[in-house]
Design a protein around this motif. Structure first.
Motif, PDB file in Angstrom:
ATOM      1  N   ASP A  23       0.836  -1.199   0.000  1.00  0.00           N
ATOM      2  CA  ASP A  23       0.000   0.000   0.000  1.00  0.00           C
ATOM      3  C   ASP A  23       0.871   1.249   0.000  1.00  0.00           C
ATOM      4  N   ASP A  24       1.764   1.285  -0.961  1.00  0.00           N
ATOM      5  CA  ASP A  24       2.659   2.430  -1.098  1.00  0.00           C
ATOM      6  C   ASP A  24       1.928   3.734  -1.379  1.00  0.00           C
ATOM      7  N   ASP A  25       0.763   3.617  -1.998  1.00  0.00           N
ATOM      8  CA  ASP A  25       0.059   4.824  -2.441  1.00  0.00           C
ATOM      9  C   ASP A  25      -0.331   5.740  -1.295  1.00  0.00           C
ATOM     10  N   ASP A  26      -0.620   5.151  -0.137  1.00  0.00           N
ATOM     11  CA  ASP A  26      -1.010   6.012   0.976  1.00  0.00           C
ATOM     12  C   ASP A  26       0.206   6.516   1.754  1.00  0.00           C
ATOM     13  N   GLY A  27       1.367   6.365   1.151  1.00  0.00           N
ATOM     14  CA  GLY A  27       2.579   6.924   1.774  1.00  0.00           C
ATOM     15  C   GLY A  27       2.958   6.231   3.068  1.00  0.00           C
ATOM     16  N   SER A  28       2.530   4.986   3.234  1.00  0.00           N
ATOM     17  CA  SER A  28       2.772   4.348   4.517  1.00  0.00           C
ATOM     18  C   SER A  28       4.218   3.901   4.695  1.00  0.00           C
ATOM     19  N   ASN A  29       4.934   3.716   3.611  1.00  0.00           N
ATOM     20  CA  ASN A  29       6.361   3.434   3.740  1.00  0.00           C
ATOM     21  C   ASN A  29       7.097   4.727   3.970  1.00  0.00           C
ATOM     22  N   GLU A  30       7.437   4.964   5.212  1.00  0.00           N
ATOM     23  CA  GLU A  30       8.040   6.257   5.525  1.00  0.00           C
ATOM     24  C   GLU A  30       9.546   6.165   5.675  1.00  0.00           C
ATOM     25  N   ARG A  31      10.094   4.953   5.590  1.00  0.00           N
ATOM     26  CA  ARG A  31      11.545   4.787   5.636  1.00  0.00           C
ATOM     27  C   ARG A  31      12.019   4.218   4.315  1.00  0.00           C
ATOM     28  N   LEU A  32      13.311   4.412   4.071  1.00  0.00           N
ATOM     29  CA  LEU A  32      13.992   3.837   2.914  1.00  0.00           C
ATOM     30  C   LEU A  32      13.344   4.229   1.590  1.00  0.00           C
ATOM     31  N   ARG A  33      12.817   5.444   1.531  1.00  0.00           N
ATOM     32  CA  ARG A  33      12.226   5.925   0.275  1.00  0.00           C
ATOM     33  C   ARG A  33      13.295   6.481  -0.645  1.00  0.00           C
TER      34      ARG A  33
ATOM     35  N   ASP B 186       2.324  17.688   0.367  1.00  0.00           N
ATOM     36  CA  ASP B 186       1.250  16.831  -0.154  1.00  0.00           C
ATOM     37  C   ASP B 186       1.725  15.891  -1.251  1.00  0.00           C
ATOM     38  N   ASP B 187       2.679  16.341  -2.046  1.00  0.00           N
ATOM     39  CA  ASP B 187       3.121  15.461  -3.126  1.00  0.00           C
ATOM     40  C   ASP B 187       4.219  14.503  -2.656  1.00  0.00           C
ATOM     41  N   GLY B 188       4.381  14.414  -1.357  1.00  0.00           N
ATOM     42  CA  GLY B 188       5.333  13.443  -0.825  1.00  0.00           C
ATOM     43  C   GLY B 188       6.779  13.783  -1.119  1.00  0.00           C
ATOM     44  N   SER B 189       7.063  15.056  -1.342  1.00  0.00           N
ATOM     45  CA  SER B 189       8.410  15.385  -1.757  1.00  0.00           C
ATOM     46  C   SER B 189       9.410  15.352  -0.596  1.00  0.00           C
ATOM     47  N   ASN B 190       8.923  15.479   0.616  1.00  0.00           N
ATOM     48  CA  ASN B 190       9.822  15.306   1.754  1.00  0.00           C
ATOM     49  C   ASN B 190       9.994  13.830   2.021  1.00  0.00           C
ATOM     50  N   GLU B 191      11.096  13.303   1.565  1.00  0.00           N
ATOM     51  CA  GLU B 191      11.263  11.856   1.674  1.00  0.00           C
ATOM     52  C   GLU B 191      12.168  11.477   2.837  1.00  0.00           C
ATOM     53  N   ARG B 192      12.706  12.438   3.528  1.00  0.00           N
ATOM     54  CA  ARG B 192      13.520  12.169   4.699  1.00  0.00           C
ATOM     55  C   ARG B 192      12.865  12.775   5.924  1.00  0.00           C
ATOM     56  N   LEU B 193      13.248  12.258   7.083  1.00  0.00           N
ATOM     57  CA  LEU B 193      12.830  12.790   8.375  1.00  0.00           C
ATOM     58  C   LEU B 193      11.309  12.837   8.530  1.00  0.00           C
ATOM     59  N   ARG B 194      10.627  11.863   7.953  1.00  0.00           N
ATOM     60  CA  ARG B 194       9.171  11.782   8.096  1.00  0.00           C
ATOM     61  C   ARG B 194       8.792  11.083   9.383  1.00  0.00           C
ATOM     62  N   VAL B 195       9.660  10.237   9.874  1.00  0.00           N
ATOM     63  CA  VAL B 195       9.370   9.495  11.109  1.00  0.00           C
ATOM     64  C   VAL B 195      10.540   9.651  12.074  1.00  0.00           C
ATOM     65  N   TRP B 196      10.267   9.480  13.362  1.00  0.00           N
ATOM     66  CA  TRP B 196      11.295   9.652  14.382  1.00  0.00           C
ATOM     67  C   TRP B 196      12.495   8.744  14.147  1.00  0.00           C
ATOM     68  N   SER B 197      12.224   7.484  13.759  1.00  0.00           N
ATOM     69  CA  SER B 197      13.345   6.553  13.611  1.00  0.00           C
ATOM     70  C   SER B 197      14.341   7.047  12.567  1.00  0.00           C
ATOM     71  N   ASP B 198      13.840   7.754  11.567  1.00  0.00           N
ATOM     72  CA  ASP B 198      14.717   8.284  10.527  1.00  0.00           C
ATOM     73  C   ASP B 198      15.622   9.387  11.095  1.00  0.00           C
ATOM     74  N   LEU B 199      15.023  10.264  11.893  1.00  0.00           N
ATOM     75  CA  LEU B 199      15.805  11.332  12.530  1.00  0.00           C
ATOM     76  C   LEU B 199      16.824  10.742  13.497  1.00  0.00           C
ATOM     77  N   GLN B 200      16.390   9.732  14.247  1.00  0.00           N
ATOM     78  CA  GLN B 200      17.296   9.084  15.201  1.00  0.00           C
ATOM     79  C   GLN B 200      18.478   8.444  14.483  1.00  0.00           C
ATOM     80  N   CYS B 201      18.185   7.875  13.323  1.00  0.00           N
ATOM     81  CA  CYS B 201      19.231   7.253  12.513  1.00  0.00           C
ATOM     82  C   CYS B 201      20.250   8.311  12.087  1.00  0.00           C
ATOM     83  N   GLY B 202      19.762   9.439  11.589  1.00  0.00           N
ATOM     84  CA  GLY B 202      20.656  10.520  11.171  1.00  0.00           C
ATOM     85  C   GLY B 202      21.483  11.051  12.333  1.00  0.00           C
ATOM     86  N   LEU B 203      20.848  11.209  13.484  1.00  0.00           N
ATOM     87  CA  LEU B 203      21.566  11.727  14.656  1.00  0.00           C
ATOM     88  C   LEU B 203      22.623  10.744  15.141  1.00  0.00           C
ATOM     89  N   ARG B 204      22.297   9.462  15.058  1.00  0.00           N
ATOM     90  CA  ARG B 204      23.252   8.442  15.483  1.00  0.00           C
ATOM     91  C   ARG B 204      24.499   8.459  14.593  1.00  0.00           C
TER      92      ARG B 204
END
Lengths: 263, 263
Positions: free
Chosen positions: A168-178, B170-188
């Motif tokens: 279900d990539d369309d709803d942007g649920s994959n938020e890592r490794l994009r 809205d167009d999903g252009s921010n592909e980094r730092l969308r979730v905490w684990s991603d930020l934690q990864c960068g900080l680590r």
């Protein structure tokens, strides 16, 4: 990166005390004691007898809360641990803060309300626990979990686990490794702490999430992602028994839960 | 993490040779030589005279290609470097592999066709270069760029830079730092290599991307993200002159490009 045991003889200690046996013993003790834990926001609280506290520590469930009153020992379970002890081991009753028993569907709804990604995260947690990996939070490495081959006192964690949602990539649920930089960041972290990046892709297969039975329809694909170093791989054993030489190696999720350390 | 100079006296060497002067000298030499570079897929190729090769190395533009023929020295520029030398320093003519001059709009279209995120990435690159930071690829740390206070021979890179796009989530252009684990990864990653995470948020302010002049309408917000360690900050100077004590410290993008090391 392989398994890094902490000190001499720890590997043999681990071998003679398989995690599967420890958990079976814990499960039976927990059931016999009619144990119950109380939901409290993002955790469940559990008061343990000395015997159960020992088994909790050995099987690595929960985190002990330091209390002034040393006669009582309290443990905090994560959402995944709570659900696993209740639904998978069938050994823990869950109650609300008003001491009302929480049934399966209520517990499922509670979990989802506290963590939107609970279904996928739990499926990944259960998948690893069922294979006798010890699973802890991966926050400090920017992952969802870390997985240990045995107790963290004996061995360093071997995998940093990132959970992805497939289908279900369309709803942007994959938020890592994009994007590549995100993967590179994860690999750099893993490299610097001698761990391997394990990506668990959970496919919900279009199931209806309204009841916990949907978890049975989920499938999990396991991929290890590693750096490929051309020099290291150039003259390696071509029989296929040499070092792993692929960037992403897929492992089928067909391991039996009975066999120890089979991932 | 602060600036980590490589060895004794390097800080004073850097101070007596400001990067702004090196770049001004390079700019004038490049202009006088009617320099031209040839587009080649994701790079531009440039044949340098010994003097220009020296200035390229000192100002940290391009990467020298090892050639068997030692009398000719070839350099490869990244897309951002190519565009910066052409459009910001106005010191490099760009040609195609058929030796046709490439005009502003053609170059802009070429860049966008090779890298979808070129407008934001370039704006971030230019923003740092204009403040006399030396900017290199951040791939090995999972970032877009790394920024050095002076030449990499004198100092370790200080920031790992991640470029974010604001204003069009809205167009999903921010592909980094969308979730905490991603930020934690960068900080680590940053923590383990003694660098600071710098997040550059580029806001396109709804501009039309059809011509390179849109870059003037972009704005850049600079945020440093750091771990907050309660113990370190508890008794610090309350006058505000003490160590930084916030998780995310915003720095306004009002630095003058003339002042050295002003970020």
């Amino acid at each position: 990166m392989g398994t890094r045991w902490k000190g001499k003889n720890t590997a043999s200690t681990a071998k003679s005390n398989p995690m599967s046996q420890i958990i079976a013993q814990f499960q039976s003790s927990l059931s016999l004691s009619n144990a119950q834990a109380m939901l409290s926001n993002q955790t469940a609280l559990f008061e343990a007898t000395p015997d159960l506290a020992d088994l909790l520590n050995r099987s690595c469930f929960g985190r002990e809360i330091t209390a002034h009153n040393k006669t009582k020992r309290w443990f905090q379970f994560t959402l995944e641990e709570t659900f696993f002890l209740n639904q998978n081991l069938h050994a823990l009753t869950i109650v609300t803060d008003k001491d009302c028993k929480v049934d399966n569907v209520e517990l499922w709804e509670y979990m989802k309300s506290k963590k939107a990604k609970f279904p996928e995260q739990y499926k990944a947690y259960e998948n690893l626990r069922a294979k006798n990996w010890v699973v802890r939070s991966g926050t400090q490495y920017g992952g969802d979990f870390v997985a240990y081959r045995h107790h963290p006192a004996l061995v360093h964690s071997e995998f940093v686990v990132i959970v992805m949602t497939e289908g279900d990539d369309d709803d942007g649920s994959n938020e890592r490794l994009r994007v590549w930089s995100d993967l590179q960041c994860g690999l750099r972290v893993c490299g610097s702490v001698a761990k391997t990046l394990l990506v668990l892709s959970v496919n919900k297969n279009g199931s209806d999430l309204s009841s916990p039975s949907c978890l049975d329809k989920f499938s999990v694909e396991e991929n290890v992602v590693e750096r490929w170093v051309a020099e290291q791989c150039r003259e390696e054993d071509l029989s296929g028994k040499g070092k792993r030489s692929v960037v992403a190696e897929q492992r089928e999720g067909n391991c039996s839960g009975q066999e120890e350390d089979c991932l």
